[in-house]
Write a protein that holds these residues in place. Structure first.
Motif, PDB file in Angstrom:
ATOM      1  N   LYS A   1     -25.540  38.468 -18.951  1.00 38.76           N
ATOM      2  CA  LYS A   1     -24.284  38.899 -18.340  1.00 38.76           C
ATOM      3  C   LYS A   1     -23.419  37.710 -17.947  1.00 38.76           C
ATOM      4  O   LYS A   1     -22.183  37.804 -17.939  1.00 38.76           O
ATOM      5  CB  LYS A   1     -24.565  39.800 -17.131  1.00 38.76           C
ATOM      6  CG  LYS A   1     -23.298  40.378 -16.502  1.00 38.76           C
ATOM      7  CD  LYS A   1     -23.604  41.426 -15.480  1.00 38.76           C
ATOM      8  CE  LYS A   1     -22.345  41.928 -14.794  1.00 38.76           C
ATOM      9  NZ  LYS A   1     -21.300  42.348 -15.740  1.00 38.76           N
ATOM     10  N   ASP A   2     -24.039  36.591 -17.598  1.00 39.66           N
ATOM     11  CA  ASP A   2     -23.249  35.402 -17.288  1.00 39.66           C
ATOM     12  C   ASP A   2     -22.388  34.985 -18.471  1.00 39.66           C
ATOM     13  O   ASP A   2     -21.294  34.434 -18.291  1.00 39.66           O
ATOM     14  CB  ASP A   2     -24.170  34.242 -16.892  1.00 39.66           C
ATOM     15  CG  ASP A   2     -24.926  34.528 -15.609  1.00 39.66           C
ATOM     16  OD1 ASP A   2     -24.381  35.238 -14.753  1.00 39.66           O
ATOM     17  OD2 ASP A   2     -26.073  34.049 -15.466  1.00 39.66           O
ATOM     18  N   TRP A   3     -22.865  35.257 -19.683  1.00 39.39           N
ATOM     19  CA  TRP A   3     -22.119  34.897 -20.887  1.00 39.39           C
ATOM     20  C   TRP A   3     -21.159  36.014 -21.295  1.00 39.39           C
ATOM     21  O   TRP A   3     -20.039  35.742 -21.723  1.00 39.39           O
ATOM     22  CB  TRP A   3     -23.100  34.590 -22.022  1.00 39.39           C
ATOM     23  CG  TRP A   3     -23.849  33.320 -21.806  1.00 39.39           C
ATOM     24  CD1 TRP A   3     -24.881  33.117 -20.947  1.00 39.39           C
ATOM     25  CD2 TRP A   3     -23.600  32.062 -22.437  1.00 39.39           C
ATOM     26  NE1 TRP A   3     -25.309  31.818 -21.005  1.00 39.39           N
ATOM     27  CE2 TRP A   3     -24.541  31.149 -21.914  1.00 39.39           C
ATOM     28  CE3 TRP A   3     -22.694  31.623 -23.391  1.00 39.39           C
ATOM     29  CZ2 TRP A   3     -24.581  29.817 -22.320  1.00 39.39           C
ATOM     30  CZ3 TRP A   3     -22.735  30.294 -23.806  1.00 39.39           C
ATOM     31  CH2 TRP A   3     -23.666  29.407 -23.272  1.00 39.39           C
ATOM     32  N   THR A   4     -21.599  37.262 -21.182  1.00 41.32           N
ATOM     33  CA  THR A   4     -20.712  38.355 -21.583  1.00 41.32           C
ATOM     34  C   THR A   4     -19.486  38.450 -20.677  1.00 41.32           C
ATOM     35  O   THR A   4     -18.441  38.946 -21.098  1.00 41.32           O
ATOM     36  CB  THR A   4     -21.465  39.693 -21.563  1.00 41.32           C
ATOM     37  OG1 THR A   4     -22.021  39.924 -20.251  1.00 41.32           O
ATOM     38  CG2 THR A   4     -22.601  39.687 -22.578  1.00 41.32           C
ATOM     39  N   ASP A   5     -19.596  37.974 -19.438  1.00 39.94           N
ATOM     40  CA  ASP A   5     -18.447  37.977 -18.535  1.00 39.94           C
ATOM     41  C   ASP A   5     -17.426  36.901 -18.885  1.00 39.94           C
ATOM     42  O   ASP A   5     -16.319  36.892 -18.325  1.00 39.94           O
ATOM     43  CB  ASP A   5     -18.899  37.776 -17.090  1.00 39.94           C
ATOM     44  CG  ASP A   5     -19.614  38.995 -16.538  1.00 39.94           C
ATOM     45  OD1 ASP A   5     -19.477  40.078 -17.140  1.00 39.94           O
ATOM     46  OD2 ASP A   5     -20.320  38.865 -15.523  1.00 39.94           O
ATOM     47  N   ARG A   6     -17.778  35.998 -19.788  1.00 42.85           N
ATOM     48  CA  ARG A   6     -16.900  34.866 -20.102  1.00 42.85           C
ATOM     49  C   ARG A   6     -16.558  34.803 -21.590  1.00 42.85           C
ATOM     50  O   ARG A   6     -16.340  33.722 -22.140  1.00 42.85           O
ATOM     51  CB  ARG A   6     -17.569  33.563 -19.672  1.00 42.85           C
ATOM     52  CG  ARG A   6     -17.737  33.466 -18.147  1.00 42.85           C
ATOM     53  CD  ARG A   6     -18.652  32.338 -17.757  1.00 42.85           C
ATOM     54  NE  ARG A   6     -18.704  32.154 -16.315  1.00 42.85           N
ATOM     55  CZ  ARG A   6     -19.484  32.850 -15.497  1.00 42.85           C
ATOM     56  NH1 ARG A   6     -20.276  33.792 -15.992  1.00 42.85           N
ATOM     57  NH2 ARG A   6     -19.479  32.624 -14.195  1.00 42.85           N
TER      58      ARG A   6
ATOM     59  N   GLY B   1     -22.674  48.557 -21.520  1.00 47.57           N
ATOM     60  CA  GLY B   1     -22.780  47.177 -21.963  1.00 47.57           C
ATOM     61  C   GLY B   1     -22.231  46.901 -23.345  1.00 47.57           C
ATOM     62  O   GLY B   1     -22.219  45.745 -23.778  1.00 47.57           O
ATOM     63  N   ALA B   2     -21.756  47.920 -24.047  1.00 43.38           N
ATOM     64  CA  ALA B   2     -21.262  47.698 -25.410  1.00 43.38           C
ATOM     65  C   ALA B   2     -20.029  46.796 -25.414  1.00 43.38           C
ATOM     66  O   ALA B   2     -19.906  45.909 -26.265  1.00 43.38           O
ATOM     67  CB  ALA B   2     -20.945  49.034 -26.079  1.00 43.38           C
ATOM     68  N   ARG B   3     -19.129  47.013 -24.475  1.00 44.39           N
ATOM     69  CA  ARG B   3     -17.937  46.170 -24.452  1.00 44.39           C
ATOM     70  C   ARG B   3     -18.274  44.738 -24.074  1.00 44.39           C
ATOM     71  O   ARG B   3     -17.674  43.792 -24.582  1.00 44.39           O
ATOM     72  CB  ARG B   3     -16.896  46.732 -23.472  1.00 44.39           C
ATOM     73  CG  ARG B   3     -15.532  46.083 -23.654  1.00 44.39           C
ATOM     74  CD  ARG B   3     -14.502  46.614 -22.666  1.00 44.39           C
ATOM     75  NE  ARG B   3     -13.186  46.090 -22.984  1.00 44.39           N
ATOM     76  CZ  ARG B   3     -12.763  44.866 -22.653  1.00 44.39           C
ATOM     77  NH1 ARG B   3     -13.574  44.053 -21.980  1.00 44.39           N
ATOM     78  NH2 ARG B   3     -11.543  44.467 -22.990  1.00 44.39           N
ATOM     79  N   ASP B   4     -19.239  44.550 -23.182  1.00 38.72           N
ATOM     80  CA  ASP B   4     -19.655  43.196 -22.820  1.00 38.72           C
ATOM     81  C   ASP B   4     -20.221  42.441 -24.025  1.00 38.72           C
ATOM     82  O   ASP B   4     -20.159  41.212 -24.072  1.00 38.72           O
ATOM     83  CB  ASP B   4     -20.712  43.240 -21.705  1.00 38.72           C
ATOM     84  CG  ASP B   4     -20.110  43.635 -20.369  1.00 38.72           C
ATOM     85  OD1 ASP B   4     -18.876  43.521 -20.230  1.00 38.72           O
ATOM     86  OD2 ASP B   4     -20.860  44.072 -19.487  1.00 38.72           O
ATOM     87  N   ARG B   5     -20.778  43.172 -24.984  1.00 36.84           N
ATOM     88  CA  ARG B   5     -21.333  42.525 -26.181  1.00 36.84           C
ATOM     89  C   ARG B   5     -20.288  42.378 -27.286  1.00 36.84           C
ATOM     90  O   ARG B   5     -20.644  42.012 -28.405  1.00 36.84           O
ATOM     91  CB  ARG B   5     -22.542  43.313 -26.685  1.00 36.84           C
ATOM     92  CG  ARG B   5     -23.754  43.175 -25.774  1.00 36.84           C
ATOM     93  CD  ARG B   5     -25.004  43.707 -26.453  1.00 36.84           C
ATOM     94  NE  ARG B   5     -24.974  45.144 -26.592  1.00 36.84           N
ATOM     95  CZ  ARG B   5     -25.379  45.999 -25.669  1.00 36.84           C
ATOM     96  NH1 ARG B   5     -25.829  45.554 -24.524  1.00 36.84           N
ATOM     97  NH2 ARG B   5     -25.339  47.302 -25.871  1.00 36.84           N
TER      98      ARG B   5
END
Length: 471
Positions: A166-171, A415-419
């Motif tokens: 999540k630290d990466w998907t947020d950025r 979580g699909a959009r985060d990926r």
């Protein structure tokens, strides 16, 4: 009065001015020069060994040319270099595909590793907050390797200890902007390692004309378009249920008509049937002669769905104890229940009794129909739970252009959009975004960007003229 500091810290005080932070003078350890030299020599040796191990061909070529120059002189070394260049050039002209696959993409990957990613890695990771500085020491995620395919850079990264995906998907936006890409996607390879995908171009930018009708009857995966990596998009229809969501004008009809087009030979052979529900009287009515059953009025739609449930239950009674999966035959063909605007029947239908009948029949088909050869493909505009409360019963999901970012996870799952499934960023311009979607299949949790071929009115008329008797 200042409080007495514990231990021997008092002698390290630089200032004791009131109302200011206390600053400590760090202890300085003088390292012998010989030790510093040995450390740098060790790092150089490790870097050389790592380079030879990872890039044996790139290291061997200059070494071989240097050896030829040393033993036989520069004319022979220049001749060998010229011969290699001419051979590679001839290879590129004679068989460009194999040259690009075996040589070109490797050179491109090396160049982008050196010039794009390694060059900007420290600054991008620090600015985006993915690198840390602790006690004066920098901790950066490790850039493992870069690979290039026909459309994107695939960057393998080892996260810092204690970091989460999540630290990466947020950025994602920070990473995409930092490395000059239009977008970025993150996929977990294994514990601690991520795969970052940075597109270099968009293979789905241009509309795809209607694909040829298959020559052989099949109810297997039907080809309906193209994936982002250039491979054909084949949609599984047998043994699953499919939910399609998208705003008005996003291209839901492309997925519906491409699926119909791919099943036409199987329908003519008696191996498949399509039962169509068209409450809007606009999309599917244009080719209703192709369908085994067709309904538009809500009451007729409820009757059709209940008949499909009856077919399903009779098959289940006959197949019980005999088989677990359905193989289409002329006696028991695959039945695809096609619903153009399911929300009109399940949420916006003013007749409560009809709404309950339709919802119950759809839920029954979605929970029990897969194993006996009765599938459901439903399209809708609004994916909210109160509009479509059985959306989780559809194993395969397709998200076209959506109005809000929250709707992406409603359709494709948490979580699909985060990926990287940015369905809310798909262009509203028809030439650029119609038919473009993110698809998440039951077998793979990672969303895939795809584009369905466009089936025009002329194509539908030709289908009706040739296959209208199939129903």
């Amino acid at each position: 009065m200042f409080r007495r500091l514990p231990g021997d810290e008092a002698h390290n005080l630089v200032t004791t001015t009131p109302d200011t932070a206390i600053v400590f003078q760090p202890a300085v350890l003088k390292t012998p020069a010989i030790l510093t030299i040995l450390i740098y020599l060790w790092r150089l040796l490790v870097a050389l060994v790592r380079t030879v191990w990872r890039h044996p061909v790139a290291v061997a070529i200059p070494l071989a040319l240097g050896a030829v120059w040393y033993f036989y002189g520069w004319p022979l070394a220049a001749s060998v270099l010229g011969f290699v260049v001419l051979a590679l050039t001839a290879w590129a002209f004679v068989d460009r595909a194999s040259f690009v696959r075996l040589v070109g993409r490797r050179l491109l990957a090396w160049w982008r590793l050196v010039w794009i990613y390694r060059r900007h890695w420290q600054s991008v990771t620090f600015v985006s907050g993915l690198a840390k500085r602790i006690n004066g020491r920098d901790y950066l995620p490790y850039l493992v390797r870069v690979r290039c395919d026909g459309w994107a850079d695939l960057v393998t990264v080892r996260m810092l200890k204690g970091q989460a995906v999540k630290d990466w998907t947020d950025r994602l936006d920070n990473l995409a902007q930092g490395f000059g890409a239009t977008s970025c996607r993150v996929a977990l390879i294994r514990g601690g390692r991520l795969l970052l995908t940075f597109p270099r171009c968009d293979p789905l930018a241009d509309p795809i004309p209607a694909l040829p009708i298959p020559g052989e009857p099949t109810v297997g995966p039907v080809e309906i378009g193209k994936q982002e990596d250039g491979k054909p998009l084949r949609l599984k229809v047998l043994g699953t249920h499919i939910l399609i969501a998208g705003a008005t004008g996003a291209g839901k009809g492309s997925f519906l008509w491409d699926t119909i087009r791919g099943l036409l030979p199987a329908m003519r052979a008696g191996l498949a049937e399509i039962w169509a529900l068209d409450p809007k009287l606009m999309e599917l009515s244009f080719g209703q002669e192709l369908f085994t059953r067709y309904a538009a009025h809500p009451g007729d739609c409820a009757d059709l769905l209940e008949d499909a449930v009856d077919v399903m239950q009779k098959r289940a009674a006959r197949f019980a104890g005999q088989q677990r999966n359905h193989t289409p035959t002329t006696e028991d063909p695959f039945v695809l229940v096609l619903v153009d605007e399911v929300a009109f029947l399940t949420a916006y239908q003013p007749d409560k009794q009809l709404r309950q009948r339709i919802s119950a029949a759809l839920a029954t088909l979605a929970t029990q129909g897969r194993s006996v050869g009765v599938g459901v493909m439903a399209a809708l505009q609004d994916p909210r739970k109160e509009v479509m409360n059985i959306r989780n019963l559809f194993p395969d999901k397709i998200a076209l252009r959506l109005d809000e970012s929250e709707q992406v996870d409603m359709v494709l799952g948490d979580g699909a959009r985060d990926r990287g499934a940015l369905a809310d960023h798909i262009s509203p311009v028809p030439e650029l975004g119609a038919g473009v979607a993110y698809m998440r299949l039951e077998a793979s949790p990672e969303p895939v960007r795809v584009r369905a071929a466009y089936v025009s009115d002329a194509d539908i008329r030709a289908m009706v003229a040739e296959y209208g008797e199939a129903a």
